[in-house]
Design a protein around this motif. Structure first.
Motif, PDB file in Angstrom:
ATOM      1  N   THR A   1      -4.592   0.796  -4.716  1.00  0.00           N
ATOM      2  CA  THR A   1      -4.937   1.201  -3.349  1.00  0.00           C
ATOM      3  C   THR A   1      -6.035   0.309  -2.791  1.00  0.00           C
ATOM      4  O   THR A   1      -6.013  -0.098  -1.619  1.00  0.00           O
TER       5      THR A   1
ATOM      6  N   TYR B   1       0.821  -1.212   0.000  1.00  0.00           N
ATOM      7  CA  TYR B   1       0.000   0.000   0.000  1.00  0.00           C
ATOM      8  C   TYR B   1       0.854   1.260   0.000  1.00  0.00           C
ATOM      9  O   TYR B   1       0.543   2.246  -0.671  1.00  0.00           O
ATOM     10  N   PHE B   2       1.949   1.244   0.762  1.00  0.00           N
ATOM     11  CA  PHE B   2       2.782   2.433   0.906  1.00  0.00           C
ATOM     12  C   PHE B   2       3.917   2.515  -0.120  1.00  0.00           C
ATOM     13  O   PHE B   2       4.779   3.388  -0.015  1.00  0.00           O
ATOM     14  N   SER B   3       3.924   1.617  -1.101  1.00  0.00           N
ATOM     15  CA  SER B   3       5.012   1.644  -2.094  1.00  0.00           C
ATOM     16  C   SER B   3       4.486   1.630  -3.527  1.00  0.00           C
ATOM     17  O   SER B   3       5.221   1.263  -4.439  1.00  0.00           O
TER      18      SER B   3
END
Length: 467
Positions: A161, A136-138
């Motif tokens: 996402t 999610y954060f990359s």
């Protein structure tokens, strides 16, 4: 009781009164008994339908998203290698579990088989949640690295996402079905793959195009449909496994849990690496294809999805090779492994040639079902005229990797797959691109499959001869 069969847990009843024991026994096939060719066919056939249904996830998403235009299709095509990496992690974990379970069942140790299944599912859920958060954060840096330009990144972000929320629903059910397969329950696991795929086909147009009162969510709708179906599948798979006694109490001392995890990791980590190499090579090709524009990426995405459907029989066969080899090794029957290699080789070569002929004849007609763009279709036709010539050899590579896992020797499979990408494909791809541009990349992929197919066949034969 025949060797390798699963012994059902205490009897549980459906509302109709039918006993679960009857249902489980109906779908079991002993891996260590009967003619090898006939048994491999009996084990593979349910998997063909199951994998066909699983592949329809990608095919349905591609078909419906293609109706939105070239850019959404190209954005989804960029996400495919990442999805395959996660799938490969799941397949690797499943291979580690199924190898240990199959050998335990072949040796008659059913308590150990249940313990490995339970601890493996716990491990899988933990890893899946970790991947979900990290992914999610990359999103932006990963897809920028793959070659996605600024015009596609917002669409990719919109899709991934949501998609990452369902990562546990992608990874864990694959491991659960591998556990069922190791227990000889290939038909039961096929049901757990077919029904969700049908549900995805229904949900996709509703959420993508906003039919029958649903909101029109376009690319995000495809992601939401995937997440809903996969998380529902996970819940059902865990319930079924618990009901029939494959899963037992997951809360045990950490020392015992780590003992199970180490057995799974022995095959699982190399198998994960082996399977991750496949989508990484796809990611490499995507990055190379991206140099020729979004239409080329879209065409490559369509071609590889068609390819996955064409290779279903090889995927199905390789999925049962590991448990077959594991149970027969545990039961001390190496002569059945020799027979299995002969049958597998004849099937892969014969079926591969038939696929190559059919795809060469009908490449344009098949591609037109996904896109009417002339630029996209040109890439599809070129790909399907070259790479399918190597499908039979690629089937041998897949089966050889699975056989090594079943023998609890995962390193040869890892070396075979890594060499195929790094030592064979990459140099040939750079050379092919230099001389023939985009078609040269596809020629390199075909040659890599052919060379490594021969290597895998010779290597697995020598390994079996030592037993």
């Amino acid at each position: 009781m025949q060797p390798g069969c699963y012994t059902a847990a205490p009897v549980l009843s459906f509302p109709s009164g039918q006993r679960f024991h009857t249902m489980v026994s109906k779908h079991q096939i002993a891996f260590t008994e009967g003619p090898v060719g006939r048994q491999l066919s009996a084990l593979t056939l349910p998997m063909v339908w199951a994998i066909l249904a699983l592949m329809s996830f990608n095919a349905a998403d591609t078909y419906f998203v293609a109706q939105l235009g070239e850019h959404p299709l190209a954005a989804m095509s960029f996400t495919f290698p990442v999805a395959m990496v996660l799938t490969s992690v799941a397949i690797g974990l499943g291979a580690g579990m199924s190898t240990g379970i199959a050998r335990a069942l072949g040796a008659g140790d059913q308590d150990k088989a249940r313990r490995l299944a339970t601890d493996g599912v716990s491990l899988t859920l933990f890893i899946a949640l970790l991947i979900s958060v990290m992914g999610y954060f990359s999103i932006d840096p990963v897809f920028a690295l793959l070659g996605a330009d600024e015009s596609l990144l917002p669409l990719i972000r919109e899709y991934m996402t949501i998609w990452y929320l369902g990562a546990p629903g992608l990874i864990a059910p694959i491991v659960c079905t591998a556990t069922l397969r190791a227990n000889g329950l290939s038909r039961l696991q096929s049901y757990l793959m077919i029904v969700p795929s049908l549900a995805n086909i229904v949900l996709d147009p509703l959420l993508i195009f906003g039919l029958y009162g649903f909101p029109r969510l376009e690319l995000a709708g495809a992601a939401i449909a995937t997440v809903v179906v996969r998380l529902s599948t996970l819940a059902v798979a865990l319930w079924v496994m618990r009901r029939i006694g494959i899963l037992v109490n997951p809360f045990i001392p950490l020392t015992s849990l780590w003992h199970s995890w180490k057995q799974i990791f022995h095959v699982g980590i190399p198998a994960m690496a082996t399977n991750v190499i496949i989508p990484l090579s796809s990611a490499l090709v995507v990055a190379l294809v991206a140099q020729y524009g979004s239409a080329a990426v879209a065409g490559f995405g369509v071609a590889t999805r068609i390819e996955m459907l064409a290779l279903i029989c090889f995927y199905a066969l390789s999925s049962i090779v590991g448990p077959f080899f594991g149970q027969n090794l545990g039961a001390g029957k190496p002569e059945r492994l020799v027979q299995a290699v002969r049958v597998i080789t004849l099937f892969c070569l014969g079926w591969g040639l038939l696929l190559a002929l059919l795809l060469w004849l009908f490449a344009e007609e098949i591609g037109r079902q996904f896109s009417e763009s002339a630029a996209v279709l040109e890439v599809v036709v070129v790909y399907l005229s070259i790479v399918p010539l190597s499908y039979g050899a690629y089937g041998l590579v897949m089966s050889a990797n699975a056989a090594f896992n079943g023998l609890a020797k995962p390193m040869p499979g890892l070396l075979l797959s890594s060499s195929r990408v790094l030592l064979v494909f990459l140099p040939l791809a750079l050379l092919g691109q230099w001389f023939w541009q985009l078609p040269g990349l596809f020629v390199a992929a075909a040659l890599a499959n052919l060379l490594c197919g021969v290597w895998g066949y010779l290597w697995i034969g020598r390994s079996i001869a030592r037993h």
